[in-house]
Design a protein around this motif. Structure first.
Motif, PDB file in Angstrom:
ATOM      1  N   UNK A  94     -56.697   7.823  -0.312  1.00 40.07           N
ATOM      2  CA  UNK A  94     -55.481   8.731  -0.702  1.00 40.07           C
ATOM      3  C   UNK A  94     -55.680  10.274  -1.626  1.00 40.07           C
ATOM      4  N   UNK A  95     -55.565   9.549  -3.143  1.00 39.73           N
ATOM      5  CA  UNK A  95     -56.299  10.319  -4.284  1.00 39.73           C
ATOM      6  C   UNK A  95     -57.622  10.886  -3.907  1.00 39.73           C
ATOM      7  N   UNK A  96     -58.563  10.316  -3.807  1.00 37.00           N
ATOM      8  CA  UNK A  96     -59.670  10.485  -4.131  1.00 37.00           C
ATOM      9  C   UNK A  96     -59.518  11.586  -2.685  1.00 37.00           C
ATOM     10  N   UNK A  97     -59.364  11.329  -2.057  1.00 36.45           N
ATOM     11  CA  UNK A  97     -59.467  12.449  -0.385  1.00 36.45           C
ATOM     12  C   UNK A  97     -58.607  13.990  -0.671  1.00 36.45           C
ATOM     13  N   UNK A  98     -58.108  13.825  -1.625  1.00 27.82           N
ATOM     14  CA  UNK A  98     -56.906  14.982  -2.368  1.00 27.82           C
ATOM     15  C   UNK A  98     -57.720  15.541  -3.517  1.00 27.82           C
TER      16      UNK A  98
ATOM     17  N   UNK B 225     -64.168  24.104 -12.979  1.00 34.98           N
ATOM     18  CA  UNK B 225     -64.347  22.832 -14.249  1.00 34.98           C
ATOM     19  C   UNK B 225     -62.516  22.248 -14.565  1.00 34.98           C
ATOM     20  N   UNK B 226     -61.388  21.748 -14.146  1.00 34.89           N
ATOM     21  CA  UNK B 226     -61.036  21.156 -14.728  1.00 34.89           C
ATOM     22  C   UNK B 226     -60.542  20.334 -12.656  1.00 34.89           C
ATOM     23  N   UNK B 227     -61.066  21.333 -11.258  1.00 32.08           N
ATOM     24  CA  UNK B 227     -61.156  20.088 -11.174  1.00 32.08           C
ATOM     25  C   UNK B 227     -62.308  19.491 -10.204  1.00 32.08           C
ATOM     26  N   UNK B 228     -62.993  19.335 -11.542  1.00 30.64           N
ATOM     27  CA  UNK B 228     -64.509  18.395 -10.819  1.00 30.64           C
ATOM     28  C   UNK B 228     -65.584  19.037 -10.267  1.00 30.64           C
ATOM     29  N   UNK B 229     -65.710  20.520 -10.329  1.00 28.11           N
ATOM     30  CA  UNK B 229     -66.719  20.789  -9.606  1.00 28.11           C
ATOM     31  C   UNK B 229     -68.154  21.044 -10.377  1.00 28.11           C
TER      32      UNK B 229
ATOM     33  N   UNK C  93     -60.399  17.566  -2.050  1.00 25.85           N
ATOM     34  CA  UNK C  93     -60.078  18.658  -1.150  1.00 25.85           C
ATOM     35  C   UNK C  93     -59.727  19.559  -2.410  1.00 25.85           C
ATOM     36  N   UNK C  94     -59.185  19.352  -3.655  1.00 22.17           N
ATOM     37  CA  UNK C  94     -58.693  20.344  -4.338  1.00 22.17           C
ATOM     38  C   UNK C  94     -60.640  20.866  -5.243  1.00 22.17           C
ATOM     39  N   UNK C  95     -61.109  19.288  -5.395  1.00 25.79           N
ATOM     40  CA  UNK C  95     -62.370  20.522  -5.801  1.00 25.79           C
ATOM     41  C   UNK C  95     -63.242  21.240  -4.591  1.00 25.79           C
ATOM     42  N   UNK C  96     -63.283  21.301  -3.543  1.00 31.70           N
ATOM     43  CA  UNK C  96     -63.404  22.123  -2.949  1.00 31.70           C
ATOM     44  C   UNK C  96     -62.994  23.774  -2.428  1.00 31.70           C
ATOM     45  N   UNK C  97     -61.807  23.472  -3.008  1.00 32.85           N
ATOM     46  CA  UNK C  97     -60.535  24.488  -2.852  1.00 32.85           C
ATOM     47  C   UNK C  97     -61.319  25.774  -3.935  1.00 32.85           C
ATOM     48  N   UNK C  98     -61.313  24.609  -5.047  1.00 30.73           N
ATOM     49  CA  UNK C  98     -61.436  24.940  -6.421  1.00 30.73           C
ATOM     50  C   UNK C  98     -62.913  25.932  -6.484  1.00 30.73           C
ATOM     51  N   UNK C  99     -64.239  25.714  -5.519  1.00 24.77           N
ATOM     52  CA  UNK C  99     -65.588  26.352  -5.614  1.00 24.77           C
ATOM     53  C   UNK C  99     -65.142  27.310  -4.760  1.00 24.77           C
ATOM     54  N   UNK C 100     -64.451  27.259  -3.630  1.00 29.80           N
ATOM     55  CA  UNK C 100     -64.285  28.081  -2.590  1.00 29.80           C
ATOM     56  C   UNK C 100     -63.547  29.485  -3.358  1.00 29.80           C
ATOM     57  N   UNK C 101     -62.556  29.370  -4.186  1.00 30.75           N
ATOM     58  CA  UNK C 101     -62.026  30.504  -5.054  1.00 30.75           C
ATOM     59  C   UNK C 101     -62.544  30.781  -5.359  1.00 30.75           C
ATOM     60  N   UNK C 102     -64.323  30.095  -6.046  1.00 26.83           N
ATOM     61  CA  UNK C 102     -65.429  30.386  -7.001  1.00 26.83           C
ATOM     62  C   UNK C 102     -66.069  31.543  -6.671  1.00 26.83           C
ATOM     63  N   UNK C 103     -66.286  30.835  -6.032  1.00 28.21           N
ATOM     64  CA  UNK C 103     -67.414  31.663  -4.711  1.00 28.21           C
ATOM     65  C   UNK C 103     -66.934  33.522  -4.221  1.00 28.21           C
ATOM     66  N   UNK C 104     -65.701  32.941  -4.106  1.00 30.28           N
ATOM     67  CA  UNK C 104     -65.110  34.774  -3.559  1.00 30.28           C
ATOM     68  C   UNK C 104     -65.056  35.583  -4.801  1.00 30.28           C
ATOM     69  N   UNK C 105     -64.401  34.718  -5.996  1.00 27.48           N
ATOM     70  CA  UNK C 105     -64.404  35.113  -6.645  1.00 27.48           C
ATOM     71  C   UNK C 105     -65.324  36.156  -7.523  1.00 27.48           C
ATOM     72  N   UNK C 106     -67.315  35.678  -7.510  1.00 22.07           N
ATOM     73  CA  UNK C 106     -68.328  36.029  -7.458  1.00 22.07           C
ATOM     74  C   UNK C 106     -68.867  36.865  -6.538  1.00 22.07           C
ATOM     75  N   UNK C 107     -68.535  37.031  -4.984  1.00 24.39           N
ATOM     76  CA  UNK C 107     -69.013  37.308  -4.044  1.00 24.39           C
ATOM     77  C   UNK C 107     -67.862  39.090  -3.926  1.00 24.39           C
ATOM     78  N   UNK C 108     -66.859  38.885  -4.631  1.00 25.56           N
ATOM     79  CA  UNK C 108     -66.215  40.097  -4.864  1.00 25.56           C
ATOM     80  C   UNK C 108     -66.039  41.142  -5.775  1.00 25.56           C
ATOM     81  N   UNK C 109     -67.256  40.641  -6.857  1.00 27.77           N
ATOM     82  CA  UNK C 109     -66.793  41.512  -7.849  1.00 27.77           C
ATOM     83  C   UNK C 109     -66.062  41.012  -8.741  1.00 27.77           C
ATOM     84  N   UNK C 110     -65.664  40.583  -8.895  1.00 29.90           N
ATOM     85  CA  UNK C 110     -63.923  40.735  -9.626  1.00 29.90           C
ATOM     86  C   UNK C 110     -64.860  40.501 -11.740  1.00 29.90           C
TER      87      UNK C 110
END
Length: 296
Positions: free
Chosen positions: A241-245, A278-282, A248-265
């Motif tokens: 359960x901890x590994x799956x959580x 980085x903190x979530x293992x991406x 999921x946190x790593x995938x969410x952090x990667x999605x947030x980073x992609x959105x920040x890159x594509x939106x011209x943040x």
């Protein structure tokens, strides 16, 4: 200008203690040491000759008493494998026979394979299932994983009440770990993180979805077939359960980073998203790819 003198004295502040939860759909419990939040309660009747009261929700915990056949008890909280917390006195009693090894063999199984319940809800099982975030009892003790299925996210509160102070939010697709549930659809998060509602009180829509380790194909082989509760199996299920959580946190952090890159943040926002990633293992490769997307 002339300063006005204010001779009024400030009213003293007095602690009001824990506020009682107002939920008309369930019986509100009296506020006491066993139910300090006044959580809604469920009434049960004992269906076995003697039902031990344990100090903790475990068959290895010390016995502090017993309930006899026909006695009625009120509970305010329960674990996902079926231990219910008494609302009027300290202690936990098992709602399912597999929780406590000391229960008679007749309750732990029958020739038909159907497990008898040592504790039955007075209002019936359908009413109890409607009040719970998870109605299907887990065969193994321990924390349970939930996925946020509400698109707007689900808030984390200090207490299980709609009017309680909000301490955070979990976004759509995130996973959380919980250790118990109440009888008005809230779950107690692990590690004292707070409380989250699993159901929408207005429309009844599900906000959190329970995810079992076997659904992620991460359960230890043979555990469900043998029906044995072992320490190693519990540790493996919780680790899964901890590994799956974490994934999921790593995938969410990667999605947030992609959105920040594509939106011209701007640089500050992108760097903040990168630190979280980085903190979530991406991986460094994914971070470099997002950085390239930003510079293109």
């Amino acid at each position: 200008w002339t300063r006005l003198e204010d001779n009024r004295t400030a009213a003293p502040l007095e602690p009001c203690g824990d506020l009682r939860i107002n939920n008309p759909s369930n019986d509100a419990g009296a506020t006491n040491s066993s139910n300090p939040l006044g959580l809604p309660t469920q009434e049960f009747v004992v269906e076995t000759k003697a039902l031990p009261i344990r100090a903790e929700p475990s068959s290895q915990a010390p016995v502090s008493g017993a309930k006899k056949l026909g006695e009625r008890v009120r509970a305010c909280e329960e674990t996902f494998d079926g231990w219910v917390k008494l609302a009027d006195e300290p202690g936990w009693i098992p709602r399912a026979a597999h929780c406590d090894e000391t229960l008679s063999a007749s309750l732990r199984g029958s020739a038909s394979g159907k497990e008898q319940l040592p504790l039955l809800p007075v209002r019936g099982l359908p009413a109890l299932e409607r009040a719970l975030a998870v109605c299907l009892l887990a065969r193994l003790p321990g924390r349970q994983m939930f996925e946020v299925v509400c698109e707007r996210g689900v808030r984390v509160c200090r207490e299980p009440s709609q009017d309680a102070l909000q301490s955070g939010t979990h976004s759509f697709g995130e996973f959380v770990l919980a250790q118990s549930q109440t009888y008005h659809g809230w779950i107690r998060l692990a590690d004292d993180e707070g409380w989250m509602p699993a159901l929408d009180v207005i429309g009844g829509a599900r906000l959190l979805q329970n995810v079992r380790p076997e659904e992620l194909q991460l359960a230890s082989p043979g555990a469900a077939g043998e029906g044995q509760v072992e320490g190693a199996g519990n540790a493996e299920a919780e680790e899964a359960a901890r590994a799956a959580a974490a994934e999921a946190a790593r995938r969410q952090a990667l999605r947030a980073l992609e959105v920040a890159a594509m939106s011209g943040a701007n640089t500050a926002n992108f760097c903040a998203a990168m630190e979280v990633a980085r903190g979530r293992g991406v991986s460094k490769k994914d971070i470099a790819r997002c950085n390239a997307m930003r510079t293109d």
